[in-house]
Design an enzyme around this catalytic site. Sequence first.
Site, PDB file in Angstrom:
ATOM      1  N   TYR A  76     -14.806  -1.723   9.168  1.00  0.00           N
ATOM      2  CA  TYR A  76     -13.417  -1.288   9.368  1.00  0.00           C
ATOM      3  C   TYR A  76     -12.951  -1.650  10.781  1.00  0.00           C
ATOM      4  O   TYR A  76     -11.889  -2.246  10.976  1.00  0.00           O
ATOM      5  CB  TYR A  76     -13.350   0.223   9.147  1.00  0.00           C
ATOM      6  CG  TYR A  76     -11.971   0.836   9.230  1.00  0.00           C
ATOM      7  CD1 TYR A  76     -10.974   0.507   8.319  1.00  0.00           C
ATOM      8  CD2 TYR A  76     -11.675   1.791  10.213  1.00  0.00           C
ATOM      9  CE1 TYR A  76      -9.711   1.102   8.379  1.00  0.00           C
ATOM     10  CE2 TYR A  76     -10.428   2.395  10.283  1.00  0.00           C
ATOM     11  CZ  TYR A  76      -9.445   2.042   9.356  1.00  0.00           C
ATOM     12  OH  TYR A  76      -8.201   2.643   9.410  1.00  0.00           O
ATOM     13  N   GLN A 107      -1.832   7.333   1.448  1.00  0.00           N
ATOM     14  CA  GLN A 107      -1.529   8.572   2.188  1.00  0.00           C
ATOM     15  C   GLN A 107      -0.290   8.406   3.065  1.00  0.00           C
ATOM     16  O   GLN A 107       0.627   9.240   3.029  1.00  0.00           O
ATOM     17  CB  GLN A 107      -2.729   8.982   3.058  1.00  0.00           C
ATOM     18  CG  GLN A 107      -2.552  10.352   3.702  1.00  0.00           C
ATOM     19  CD  GLN A 107      -3.556  10.656   4.808  1.00  0.00           C
ATOM     20  OE1 GLN A 107      -4.374   9.811   5.189  1.00  0.00           O
ATOM     21  NE2 GLN A 107      -3.493  11.867   5.326  1.00  0.00           N
ATOM     22  N   LYS A 117     -10.064  -4.184  12.106  1.00  0.00           N
ATOM     23  CA  LYS A 117      -8.921  -3.669  12.878  1.00  0.00           C
ATOM     24  C   LYS A 117      -8.750  -4.434  14.190  1.00  0.00           C
ATOM     25  O   LYS A 117      -7.624  -4.758  14.580  1.00  0.00           O
ATOM     26  CB  LYS A 117      -9.077  -2.163  13.141  1.00  0.00           C
ATOM     27  CG  LYS A 117      -8.831  -1.308  11.896  1.00  0.00           C
ATOM     28  CD  LYS A 117      -7.417  -1.486  11.366  1.00  0.00           C
ATOM     29  CE  LYS A 117      -7.139  -0.743  10.094  1.00  0.00           C
ATOM     30  NZ  LYS A 117      -5.861  -1.103   9.467  1.00  0.00           N
ATOM     31  N   GLY A 141       0.823  -1.222   0.000  1.00  0.00           N
ATOM     32  CA  GLY A 141       0.000   0.000   0.000  1.00  0.00           C
ATOM     33  C   GLY A 141       0.846   1.256   0.000  1.00  0.00           C
ATOM     34  O   GLY A 141       0.469   2.294   0.565  1.00  0.00           O
ATOM     35  N   ASP A 157       2.271  -1.763  -4.395  1.00  0.00           N
ATOM     36  CA  ASP A 157       0.861  -1.388  -4.294  1.00  0.00           C
ATOM     37  C   ASP A 157       0.104  -2.211  -5.326  1.00  0.00           C
ATOM     38  O   ASP A 157       0.712  -2.834  -6.198  1.00  0.00           O
ATOM     39  CB  ASP A 157       0.671   0.123  -4.551  1.00  0.00           C
ATOM     40  CG  ASP A 157      -0.580   0.676  -3.880  1.00  0.00           C
ATOM     41  OD1 ASP A 157      -0.461   1.451  -2.903  1.00  0.00           O
ATOM     42  OD2 ASP A 157      -1.704   0.329  -4.327  1.00  0.00           O
ATOM     43  N   ILE A 158      -1.208  -2.188  -5.247  1.00  0.00           N
ATOM     44  CA  ILE A 158      -2.019  -2.924  -6.225  1.00  0.00           C
ATOM     45  C   ILE A 158      -2.074  -2.166  -7.556  1.00  0.00           C
ATOM     46  O   ILE A 158      -2.498  -2.693  -8.566  1.00  0.00           O
ATOM     47  CB  ILE A 158      -3.445  -3.157  -5.658  1.00  0.00           C
ATOM     48  CG1 ILE A 158      -4.178  -4.235  -6.445  1.00  0.00           C
ATOM     49  CG2 ILE A 158      -4.231  -1.868  -5.587  1.00  0.00           C
ATOM     50  CD1 ILE A 158      -5.461  -4.705  -5.796  1.00  0.00           C
ATOM     51  N   ARG A 159      -1.637  -0.899  -7.520  1.00  0.00           N
ATOM     52  CA  ARG A 159      -1.654  -0.054  -8.722  1.00  0.00           C
ATOM     53  C   ARG A 159      -0.322   0.644  -8.829  1.00  0.00           C
ATOM     54  O   ARG A 159       0.472   0.637  -7.881  1.00  0.00           O
ATOM     55  CB  ARG A 159      -2.776   0.985  -8.611  1.00  0.00           C
ATOM     56  CG  ARG A 159      -2.533   1.887  -7.410  1.00  0.00           C
ATOM     57  CD  ARG A 159      -3.744   2.693  -7.012  1.00  0.00           C
ATOM     58  NE  ARG A 159      -3.549   3.281  -5.695  1.00  0.00           N
ATOM     59  CZ  ARG A 159      -3.215   4.538  -5.447  1.00  0.00           C
ATOM     60  NH1 ARG A 159      -3.086   5.411  -6.410  1.00  0.00           N
ATOM     61  NH2 ARG A 159      -3.033   4.975  -4.219  1.00  0.00           N
ATOM     62  N   ASP A 196      -0.692  -7.371  -4.991  1.00  0.00           N
ATOM     63  CA  ASP A 196      -2.034  -7.388  -4.394  1.00  0.00           C
ATOM     64  C   ASP A 196      -1.911  -8.213  -3.113  1.00  0.00           C
ATOM     65  O   ASP A 196      -1.558  -9.399  -3.165  1.00  0.00           O
ATOM     66  CB  ASP A 196      -3.008  -8.044  -5.394  1.00  0.00           C
ATOM     67  CG  ASP A 196      -4.422  -8.140  -4.832  1.00  0.00           C
ATOM     68  OD1 ASP A 196      -4.606  -7.984  -3.611  1.00  0.00           O
ATOM     69  OD2 ASP A 196      -5.342  -8.410  -5.630  1.00  0.00           O
TER      70      ASP A 196
HETATM   71  P1  NAD Z   1      -4.726   4.721   1.876  1.00  0.00           P
HETATM   72  O1  NAD Z   1      -6.135   4.342   1.558  1.00  0.00           O
HETATM   73  O2  NAD Z   1      -4.295   6.104   1.630  1.00  0.00           O
HETATM   74  O3  NAD Z   1      -3.720   3.760   1.105  1.00  0.00           O
HETATM   75  C1  NAD Z   1      -3.911   2.377   1.027  1.00  0.00           C
HETATM   76  C2  NAD Z   1      -3.154   1.868  -0.184  1.00  0.00           C
HETATM   77  O4  NAD Z   1      -3.410   0.473  -0.267  1.00  0.00           O
HETATM   78  C3  NAD Z   1      -3.621   2.499  -1.518  1.00  0.00           C
HETATM   79  O5  NAD Z   1      -2.528   3.025  -2.211  1.00  0.00           O
HETATM   80  C4  NAD Z   1      -4.260   1.327  -2.271  1.00  0.00           C
HETATM   81  O6  NAD Z   1      -4.020   1.371  -3.664  1.00  0.00           O
HETATM   82  C5  NAD Z   1      -3.573   0.136  -1.634  1.00  0.00           C
HETATM   83  N1  NAD Z   1      -4.357  -1.101  -1.724  1.00  0.00           N
HETATM   84  C6  NAD Z   1      -5.692  -1.271  -1.641  1.00  0.00           C
HETATM   85  N2  NAD Z   1      -6.003  -2.566  -1.806  1.00  0.00           N
HETATM   86  C7  NAD Z   1      -4.851  -3.219  -1.959  1.00  0.00           C
HETATM   87  C8  NAD Z   1      -4.513  -4.581  -2.164  1.00  0.00           C
HETATM   88  N3  NAD Z   1      -5.459  -5.536  -2.260  1.00  0.00           N
HETATM   89  N4  NAD Z   1      -3.210  -4.914  -2.271  1.00  0.00           N
HETATM   90  C9  NAD Z   1      -2.240  -3.978  -2.208  1.00  0.00           C
HETATM   91  N5  NAD Z   1      -2.495  -2.672  -2.052  1.00  0.00           N
HETATM   92  C10 NAD Z   1      -3.790  -2.296  -1.918  1.00  0.00           C
HETATM   93  O7  NAD Z   1      -4.474   4.301   3.400  1.00  0.00           O
HETATM   94  P2  NAD Z   1      -3.481   4.977   4.443  1.00  0.00           P
HETATM   95  O8  NAD Z   1      -4.186   6.145   5.014  1.00  0.00           O
HETATM   96  O9  NAD Z   1      -2.151   5.152   3.881  1.00  0.00           O
HETATM   97  O10 NAD Z   1      -3.501   3.855   5.589  1.00  0.00           O
HETATM   98  C11 NAD Z   1      -2.473   2.909   5.757  1.00  0.00           C
HETATM   99  C12 NAD Z   1      -2.804   2.073   6.976  1.00  0.00           C
HETATM  100  O11 NAD Z   1      -2.908   2.932   8.122  1.00  0.00           O
HETATM  101  C13 NAD Z   1      -4.136   1.318   6.903  1.00  0.00           C
HETATM  102  O12 NAD Z   1      -4.032   0.107   7.593  1.00  0.00           O
HETATM  103  C14 NAD Z   1      -5.083   2.228   7.653  1.00  0.00           C
HETATM  104  O13 NAD Z   1      -6.184   1.535   8.177  1.00  0.00           O
HETATM  105  C15 NAD Z   1      -4.177   2.754   8.725  1.00  0.00           C
HETATM  106  N6  NAD Z   1      -4.646   4.012   9.299  1.00  0.00           N
HETATM  107  C16 NAD Z   1      -4.668   5.132   8.539  1.00  0.00           C
HETATM  108  C17 NAD Z   1      -5.126   6.317   9.104  1.00  0.00           C
HETATM  109  C18 NAD Z   1      -5.186   7.597   8.322  1.00  0.00           C
HETATM  110  O14 NAD Z   1      -5.765   8.581   8.811  1.00  0.00           O
HETATM  111  N7  NAD Z   1      -4.589   7.665   7.130  1.00  0.00           N
HETATM  112  C19 NAD Z   1      -5.569   6.328  10.443  1.00  0.00           C
HETATM  113  C20 NAD Z   1      -5.569   5.144  11.160  1.00  0.00           C
HETATM  114  C21 NAD Z   1      -5.070   3.990  10.594  1.00  0.00           C
HETATM  115  C1  AKB Z   2     -10.428   6.618   8.770  1.00  0.00           C
HETATM  116  O1  AKB Z   2     -11.034   7.672   9.013  1.00  0.00           O
HETATM  117  O2  AKB Z   2     -10.924   5.589   8.333  1.00  0.00           O
HETATM  118  C2  AKB Z   2      -8.948   6.598   9.103  1.00  0.00           C
HETATM  119  C3  AKB Z   2      -8.754   6.096  10.476  1.00  0.00           C
HETATM  120  C4  AKB Z   2      -8.858   7.016  11.626  1.00  0.00           C
HETATM  121  O3  AKB Z   2      -8.548   4.927  10.671  1.00  0.00           O
HETATM  122  N1  AKB Z   2      -8.424   7.905   8.899  1.00  0.00           N
END
Ligand code: NAD
Ligand code: AKB
Length: 315
Positions: free
Chosen positions: A142, A12, A146, A8, A34-36, A53
């Site tokens: 979600y 973000q 988690k 991934g 990443d998947i893309r 993936d």
């Molecule tokens: P994001 O959605 O920005 O990025 C996720 C990435 O995963 C994307 O680039 C997507 O293309 C890729 N993806 C989706 N399906 C996939 C697959 N099958 N195989 C491979 N890649 C795949 O998420 P993020 O915000 O970067 O979050 C990363 C981690 O942190 C996650 O576990 C999320 O739950 C956790 N998290 C994020 C936040 C936040 O605010 N950003 C807060 C709490 C927890």
């Molecule tokens: C979401 O809102 O899903 C994430 C998180 C807090 O896990 N930013």
Amino acid sequence: MKNILITGALGQIGSELTMVLRKRYGYDNVIASDIRSKFDDEVVESGPFEIVDCTEKNKIGEIVKKYNVDTIYHLAAILSAVAEEKPQFAWNVNINGLYYVLEVAREYNCSVFTPSSIGAFGPATPAYDTPQDTIQRPQTMYGVTKVAGELLCDYYYKRFGIDTRGVRYPGIISHQTLPGGGTTDYAVEIYYEAIKNKKYTCYLKEETYLDMMYMPDAIKAAIDLMEANPGKLKHRNAFNVTAMSISPKDIAEAIQKIYPEFFINYKIDPIRQAIADSWPNNMDDSIAREEWGWKPGYDLKLMTKDMIENLLKKL
Ligand code: NAD
Ligand code: AKB
């Protein structure tokens, strides 16, 4: 020598964590996946990049073997708002993806970092000073994934001795890559709209308090925990970490100190409001502070200044 795989990596968090890890451990030693893919992108072009993936176990294993990977930062996931729209899809990516990563880690003896979230809590959890170990009965897909993920990571540590570690991130605010469909996305959008249009329509109520953190602190948390002395860790996965507890009104007021004309109004999205209402207002992260020295560097004022300076350059 560390060889790190990030899943991934274009998301973000991954897009910024990858570059920090490459600077720290060497550009060739950090494999982004990443998947893309993305055209003309720093993460794709500054070091190894693979399409992986995470729901395909063999592909994860192939890449771990190819690069002799010893550490995996597993960031691929579906976030809360999208997961509520597509719960079956979210279960597959968040649960099976993590299970396959852990199985590959078991086979090749890798350490694994997996983020959990404030989404792992639910309406029965104490909303103030939310303890490290407390009631976890989330009512979103979600949150279900988690909590299950936290337990699975603990299980792989206890049962197989896999070095699993993780934090419960709050909403992450950043200026490089847009968030991927969560409930806390407003806290990023508000800054973009402040710069572009000097107004923002928020989908959460003005007094909705949630834990938040600026991206540099989120990256520091991941790296500090992965580099922490394992002998000091009584918990391993799902450490509460936070930097600030803020509401849409608080962010708007911080922006108005720089742009007095900034205007916010509210059009509530009942689905995301219900999710936000079920999450803590502010977590107690004293266990992370005790066990591995967690300490955030940014508060709302510092973050707002930095976000606006960076978005002015970008936009
Ligand atoms: P994001 O959605 O920005 O990025 C996720 C990435 O995963 C994307 O680039 C997507 O293309 C890729 N993806 C989706 N399906 C996939 C697959 N099958 N195989 C491979 N890649 C795949 O998420 P993020 O915000 O970067 O979050 C990363 C981690 O942190 C996650 O576990 C999320 O739950 C956790 N998290 C994020 C936040 C936040 O605010 N950003 C807060 C709490 C927890
Ligand atoms: C979401 O809102 O899903 C994430 C998180 C807090 O896990 N930013």
